[in-house]
Write a protein that holds these residues in place. Structure first.
Motif, PDB file in Angstrom:
ATOM      1  N   LEU A  24       0.920  -1.317   0.029  1.00 18.56           N
ATOM      2  CA  LEU A  24       0.081   0.015   0.229  1.00 18.56           C
ATOM      3  C   LEU A  24       0.763   1.122  -0.039  1.00 18.56           C
ATOM      4  O   LEU A  24       1.618   1.307   0.589  1.00 18.56           O
ATOM      5  N   SER A  25       0.735   2.194  -0.873  1.00 22.98           N
ATOM      6  CA  SER A  25       1.303   3.630  -0.901  1.00 22.98           C
ATOM      7  C   SER A  25       0.673   4.144   0.130  1.00 22.98           C
ATOM      8  O   SER A  25       1.259   5.352   0.733  1.00 22.98           O
ATOM      9  N   ASN A  26      -0.744   4.154   0.644  1.00 26.36           N
ATOM     10  CA  ASN A  26      -1.253   5.191   1.562  1.00 26.36           C
ATOM     11  C   ASN A  26      -2.237   4.096   2.328  1.00 26.36           C
ATOM     12  O   ASN A  26      -3.408   3.683   1.841  1.00 26.36           O
ATOM     13  N   PRO A  27      -1.662   3.763   3.612  1.00 22.11           N
ATOM     14  CA  PRO A  27      -2.510   2.700   4.635  1.00 22.11           C
ATOM     15  C   PRO A  27      -4.015   3.301   4.766  1.00 22.11           C
ATOM     16  O   PRO A  27      -4.762   2.649   5.080  1.00 22.11           O
ATOM     17  N   GLU A  28      -3.963   4.442   4.915  1.00 24.18           N
ATOM     18  CA  GLU A  28      -5.157   5.186   5.448  1.00 24.18           C
ATOM     19  C   GLU A  28      -6.321   4.929   4.356  1.00 24.18           C
ATOM     20  O   GLU A  28      -7.479   4.729   4.705  1.00 24.18           O
ATOM     21  N   THR A  29      -6.089   5.286   3.041  1.00 24.83           N
ATOM     22  CA  THR A  29      -6.935   5.071   1.839  1.00 24.83           C
ATOM     23  C   THR A  29      -7.062   3.885   1.226  1.00 24.83           C
ATOM     24  O   THR A  29      -7.726   3.753   0.393  1.00 24.83           O
ATOM     25  N   GLN A  30      -6.107   2.878   1.535  1.00 28.30           N
ATOM     26  CA  GLN A  30      -5.918   1.580   1.050  1.00 28.30           C
ATOM     27  C   GLN A  30      -5.560   1.702  -0.420  1.00 28.30           C
ATOM     28  O   GLN A  30      -5.677   0.851  -1.031  1.00 28.30           O
ATOM     29  N   GLU A  31      -4.682   2.876  -0.559  1.00 34.27           N
ATOM     30  CA  GLU A  31      -4.233   2.894  -2.250  1.00 34.27           C
ATOM     31  C   GLU A  31      -3.128   1.938  -2.403  1.00 34.27           C
ATOM     32  O   GLU A  31      -2.150   1.945  -1.613  1.00 34.27           O
ATOM     33  N   VAL A  32      -3.312   1.291  -3.396  1.00 33.93           N
ATOM     34  CA  VAL A  32      -2.022   0.172  -3.931  1.00 33.93           C
ATOM     35  C   VAL A  32      -1.136   0.916  -4.651  1.00 33.93           C
ATOM     36  O   VAL A  32      -1.274   1.801  -5.267  1.00 33.93           O
ATOM     37  N   LYS A  33       0.069   0.516  -4.152  1.00 30.94           N
ATOM     38  CA  LYS A  33       1.215   1.046  -4.764  1.00 30.94           C
ATOM     39  C   LYS A  33       1.640   0.638  -6.275  1.00 30.94           C
ATOM     40  O   LYS A  33       1.263  -0.820  -6.395  1.00 30.94           O
ATOM     41  N   LYS A  34       1.872   1.387  -7.169  1.00 30.78           N
ATOM     42  CA  LYS A  34       2.145   0.781  -8.485  1.00 30.78           C
ATOM     43  C   LYS A  34       3.439   1.213  -9.005  1.00 30.78           C
ATOM     44  O   LYS A  34       4.135   2.005  -8.428  1.00 30.78           O
ATOM     45  N   ASP A  35       4.042   0.338  -9.863  1.00 37.52           N
ATOM     46  CA  ASP A  35       5.219   0.686 -10.468  1.00 37.52           C
ATOM     47  C   ASP A  35       5.143   1.615 -11.615  1.00 37.52           C
ATOM     48  O   ASP A  35       4.140   2.114 -11.700  1.00 37.52           O
ATOM     49  N   ARG A  36       6.131   1.803 -12.377  1.00 32.65           N
ATOM     50  CA  ARG A  36       6.277   2.798 -13.360  1.00 32.65           C
ATOM     51  C   ARG A  36       5.280   2.570 -14.385  1.00 32.65           C
ATOM     52  O   ARG A  36       4.714   3.327 -15.251  1.00 32.65           O
TER      53      ARG A  36
END
Length: 116
Positions: A24-36
């Motif tokens: 997760l790139s943002n645990p509060e919003t549950q936004e998933v981290k993405k690569d380039r």
């Protein structure tokens, strides 16, 4: 950030300690981290045991979901790179790989054999 290629042949047996989990790139919003390229990034906790000594656990980031990996299973890590980082008074090493794949025919922590 300096990248350092890691010779996985010198790391001994690599075993999955925690199955792949989306990062997760943002645990509060549950936004998933993405690569380039827009692929989700996963982390896999892997145990490293060199020379029959103590075991270390490293978390390895990889693009896309690694398939067929269960906890306790021996894995192959391809293209492993270490990155030294620092932020303020914090510092450490993170790991990234091109791929993490199961080694078939190995026992898992649940006593099941892999595909032969």
């Amino acid at each position: 950030m300096q990248s350092i290629p890691v010779d996985t042949a010198r790391l001994g047996v690599l075993r999955c300690a925690i199955a792949p989990e989306v990062k997760l790139s943002n645990p509060e919003t549950q936004e998933v981290k993405k690569d380039r390229d827009g692929n989700p990034v996963y982390t896999v906790a892997v145990t490293v045991r060199q020379d029959r000594r103590r075991i270390s656990v490293i978390e390895i980031a990889v693009s896309g979901e690694p398939k067929g990996i269960d906890e306790g299973q021996i894995v192959k890590v391809t293209g492993l790179t270490a990155f030294a980082w620092s932020m303020g008074d914090r510092h450490g090493v993170s790991f990234r790989a091109d791929a993490i794949t199961p080694v078939h025919g190995t026992a898992t922590a649940h006593g099941k054999g892999g595909d032969a």
